[in-house]
Design an enzyme around this catalytic site. Structure first.
Site, PDB file in Angstrom:
ATOM      1  N   HIS A  59     -12.817  -2.677   4.899  1.00  0.00           N
ATOM      2  CA  HIS A  59     -11.458  -2.874   5.407  1.00  0.00           C
ATOM      3  C   HIS A  59     -11.428  -2.876   6.935  1.00  0.00           C
ATOM      4  O   HIS A  59     -12.315  -2.334   7.581  1.00  0.00           O
ATOM      5  CB  HIS A  59     -10.533  -1.766   4.885  1.00  0.00           C
ATOM      6  CG  HIS A  59     -10.307  -1.841   3.419  1.00  0.00           C
ATOM      7  ND1 HIS A  59     -10.964  -1.043   2.516  1.00  0.00           N
ATOM      8  CD2 HIS A  59      -9.509  -2.660   2.686  1.00  0.00           C
ATOM      9  CE1 HIS A  59     -10.581  -1.346   1.289  1.00  0.00           C
ATOM     10  NE2 HIS A  59      -9.699  -2.330   1.357  1.00  0.00           N
ATOM     11  N   ASP A 101      -7.212   3.264  -7.690  1.00  0.00           N
ATOM     12  CA  ASP A 101      -8.485   3.289  -6.990  1.00  0.00           C
ATOM     13  C   ASP A 101      -9.125   4.669  -7.130  1.00  0.00           C
ATOM     14  O   ASP A 101      -8.868   5.567  -6.335  1.00  0.00           O
ATOM     15  CB  ASP A 101      -8.259   2.927  -5.510  1.00  0.00           C
ATOM     16  CG  ASP A 101      -9.562   2.886  -4.737  1.00  0.00           C
ATOM     17  OD1 ASP A 101     -10.618   3.195  -5.332  1.00  0.00           O
ATOM     18  OD2 ASP A 101      -9.530   2.545  -3.537  1.00  0.00           O
ATOM     19  N   SER A 141       0.859  -1.198   0.000  1.00  0.00           N
ATOM     20  CA  SER A 141       0.000   0.000   0.000  1.00  0.00           C
ATOM     21  C   SER A 141       0.891   1.243   0.000  1.00  0.00           C
ATOM     22  O   SER A 141       2.100   1.139   0.247  1.00  0.00           O
ATOM     23  CB  SER A 141      -0.881   0.004   1.258  1.00  0.00           C
ATOM     24  OG  SER A 141      -0.069   0.194   2.403  1.00  0.00           O
ATOM     25  N   ASN A 175      -8.245 -10.084  -1.183  1.00  0.00           N
ATOM     26  CA  ASN A 175      -7.283  -9.270  -0.431  1.00  0.00           C
ATOM     27  C   ASN A 175      -7.394  -9.500   1.072  1.00  0.00           C
ATOM     28  O   ASN A 175      -8.488  -9.332   1.643  1.00  0.00           O
ATOM     29  CB  ASN A 175      -7.567  -7.783  -0.681  1.00  0.00           C
ATOM     30  CG  ASN A 175      -7.130  -7.326  -2.051  1.00  0.00           C
ATOM     31  OD1 ASN A 175      -6.801  -8.129  -2.913  1.00  0.00           O
ATOM     32  ND2 ASN A 175      -7.127  -6.027  -2.253  1.00  0.00           N
ATOM     33  N   ASP A 222      -1.314  -1.642  -3.908  1.00  0.00           N
ATOM     34  CA  ASP A 222      -2.665  -1.715  -3.363  1.00  0.00           C
ATOM     35  C   ASP A 222      -3.220  -0.285  -3.197  1.00  0.00           C
ATOM     36  O   ASP A 222      -2.556   0.569  -2.593  1.00  0.00           O
ATOM     37  CB  ASP A 222      -2.570  -2.414  -1.990  1.00  0.00           C
ATOM     38  CG  ASP A 222      -3.915  -2.837  -1.440  1.00  0.00           C
ATOM     39  OD1 ASP A 222      -4.858  -2.991  -2.221  1.00  0.00           O
ATOM     40  OD2 ASP A 222      -3.998  -3.034  -0.198  1.00  0.00           O
TER      41      ASP A 222
HETATM   42  O1  G3H Z   1      -6.710  -1.421   2.096  1.00  0.00           O
HETATM   43  C1  G3H Z   1      -5.965  -1.285   3.042  1.00  0.00           C
HETATM   44  C2  G3H Z   1      -4.861  -2.261   3.306  1.00  0.00           C
HETATM   45  O2  G3H Z   1      -5.211  -3.084   4.391  1.00  0.00           O
HETATM   46  C3  G3H Z   1      -3.568  -1.527   3.528  1.00  0.00           C
HETATM   47  O3  G3H Z   1      -3.578  -0.877   4.747  1.00  0.00           O
HETATM   48  O4  G3H Z   1      -2.891   1.441   4.100  1.00  0.00           O
HETATM   49  O5  G3H Z   1      -2.774   0.665   6.486  1.00  0.00           O
HETATM   50  O6  G3H Z   1      -1.162  -0.223   4.776  1.00  0.00           O
HETATM   51  P1  G3H Z   1      -2.538   0.330   5.042  1.00  0.00           P
HETATM   52  P1  13P Z   2      -8.849  -6.528   5.141  1.00  0.00           P
HETATM   53  O1  13P Z   2      -8.752  -5.290   5.981  1.00  0.00           O
HETATM   54  O2  13P Z   2     -10.194  -7.173   5.260  1.00  0.00           O
HETATM   55  O3  13P Z   2      -7.749  -7.480   5.391  1.00  0.00           O
HETATM   56  O4  13P Z   2      -8.740  -6.063   3.592  1.00  0.00           O
HETATM   57  C1  13P Z   2      -7.486  -5.841   3.003  1.00  0.00           C
HETATM   58  C2  13P Z   2      -7.589  -5.177   1.681  1.00  0.00           C
HETATM   59  O5  13P Z   2      -8.636  -5.112   1.042  1.00  0.00           O
HETATM   60  C3  13P Z   2      -6.356  -4.606   1.129  1.00  0.00           C
HETATM   61  O6  13P Z   2      -6.582  -3.930  -0.062  1.00  0.00           O
HETATM   62 ZN    ZN Z   3      -8.450  -2.942  -0.156  1.00  0.00          ZN
END
Ligand code: G3H
Ligand code: 13P
Ligand code: ZN
Length: 330
Positions: A189, A115, A56, A275, A93
């Site tokens: 999420h 996105d 990410s 994911n 991501d």
């Molecule tokens: O979609 C979110 C993913 O779980 C990535 O999370 O932006 O905190 O690394 P993050």
């Molecule tokens: P979760 O928070 O359900 O693990 O989803 C992760 C995700 O969609 C990352 O893009």
């Molecule tokens: Zn996601």
């Protein structure tokens, strides 16, 4: 510019085609550090599963983009050393700008997500198309998104779901030429995907969330048959991790995920990428908290990050074998 093929990585095109035909889904696991990456690779090698390593923009900020890229390159070599050359995709991501996607492509990513789901429809199309046109020059695959998941996504917070409108999908995929489409069918999420008042309870008092909107998924599949669909927010939030975290001093309230049987069902459809990030976070936190609480004299990070890595590996193996069905498909 380094091309992903020089790093031993693959894009997602062929993997998705096989996954749809074979009725399974490729795991997309997020990583930010070495232990997570070791667990993902060793679990996927041991179960012979293809894998998508997800980074990410938050991960890039946390771990440094250059380090992450070299870690992914190292992961390819690590897999070979473990004895099996599984296909590995390095994927951005929730990319939120053309510049971020371009920068990832130039540093060796084989796949990116743009996105634009929070944008007005025509702006989402324009941005996605711009990324696709750039990415395809290098045979990098692109994931777009239609519909908005409730919850937190990087820095964007959405109060409610905006389910994907099946009437938009043909227009979106033809005009953008995107390679896969993330849709919103009721997941979100994080570790709190549903409110307790939306749930019923089973005989053990465990909260059972409402089912995902498989009717929307089916409509989408009818409109774009065989097109790769992506499911975000697909952590199950295992009860035993939540209990362990709370037992050892944590304070997770109302943590509720997507039941595994629903993910299993989704994996047999055109959903070919699932994911998972939060479940890994819970597994690590539960293991670390247990060591801190039961062995308070430990201060060597290997003594708590090691057990966290073991627990993560167990979790990822379970996902590939029992939930996504990707084990044995590499
Ligand atoms: O979609 C979110 C993913 O779980 C990535 O999370 O932006 O905190 O690394 P993050
Ligand atoms: P979760 O928070 O359900 O693990 O989803 C992760 C995700 O969609 C990352 O893009
Ligand atoms: Zn996601």
């Amino acid at each position: 510019m380094v091309h992903y093929t020089e790093l031993g990585l693959v894009n997602s095109r062929e993997l998705f085609k096989k996954a749809i035909e074979g009725k399974y889904a490729i795991p997309a696991f997020n990583f930010n550090n070495m232990e997570q990456l070791q667990a993902i690779i060793s679990a996927c090698v041991e179960t012979k599963s293809p894998v998508i390593l997800q980074v990410s923009s938050g991960a890039r900020k946390y771990a440094n983009q250059t380090l992450l890229r070299y870690m992914a390159q190292g992961a390819v070599e690590y897999a070979k050393e473990l004895g099996y050359n599984i296909p590995i995709v390095l994927h951005l991501d929730h990319g939120d700008s053309f510049e971020l996607c371009k920068s990832c492509i130039e540093s060796g990513f084989s796949s990116v997500m743009i996105d634009g789901s929070h944008l007005p429809y025509e702006e989402n199309i324009a941005l996605t198309k711009q990324v696709v046109e750039y990415a395809h020059q290098f045979d990098v695959t692109v994931e777009g998104e239609l519909g908005v998941l409730a919850g937190i996504e990087d820095e964007v917070v959405a109060e409610h779901h905006t389910y994907t409108d099946p009437d938009q999908v043909v227009d979106f995929v033809t005009r953008t030429n995107v390679d896969s489409l993330a849709i919103s069918i009721g997941t979100s999420h994080g570790a709190t995907k549903f409110k307790p008042e939306q749930c019923t309870r089973d005989e053990n008092g465990i909260l059972i969330p409402p089912p995902l909107r498989f009717d929307i998924l089916e409509e989408v599949e009818k409109r774009i048959p065989g097109f790769p669909i992506v499911l975000h927010g697909a952590s199950s939030v295992p009860h035993e991790y939540v209990e362990k975290i709370n037992k050892y001093g944590g304070a997770l309230k109302d943590a509720i995920g997507v039941p595994e049987d629903q993910l299993r069902k989704a994996a047999t459809s055109a959903v070919c990428k699932i994911n998972i990030d939060s479940d890994g976070r819970l597994a690590m936190t539960a293991a670390v908290r247990e060591v801190f609480a039961t062995k308070p004299a430990e201060f060597d990070p290997r003594k708590y990050l090691g057990p966290a890595r073991d627990e993560l590996k167990k979790l990822y193996m379970h996902k590939t074998v029992n939930v996504l069905g990707s084990a044995g498909k590499a």
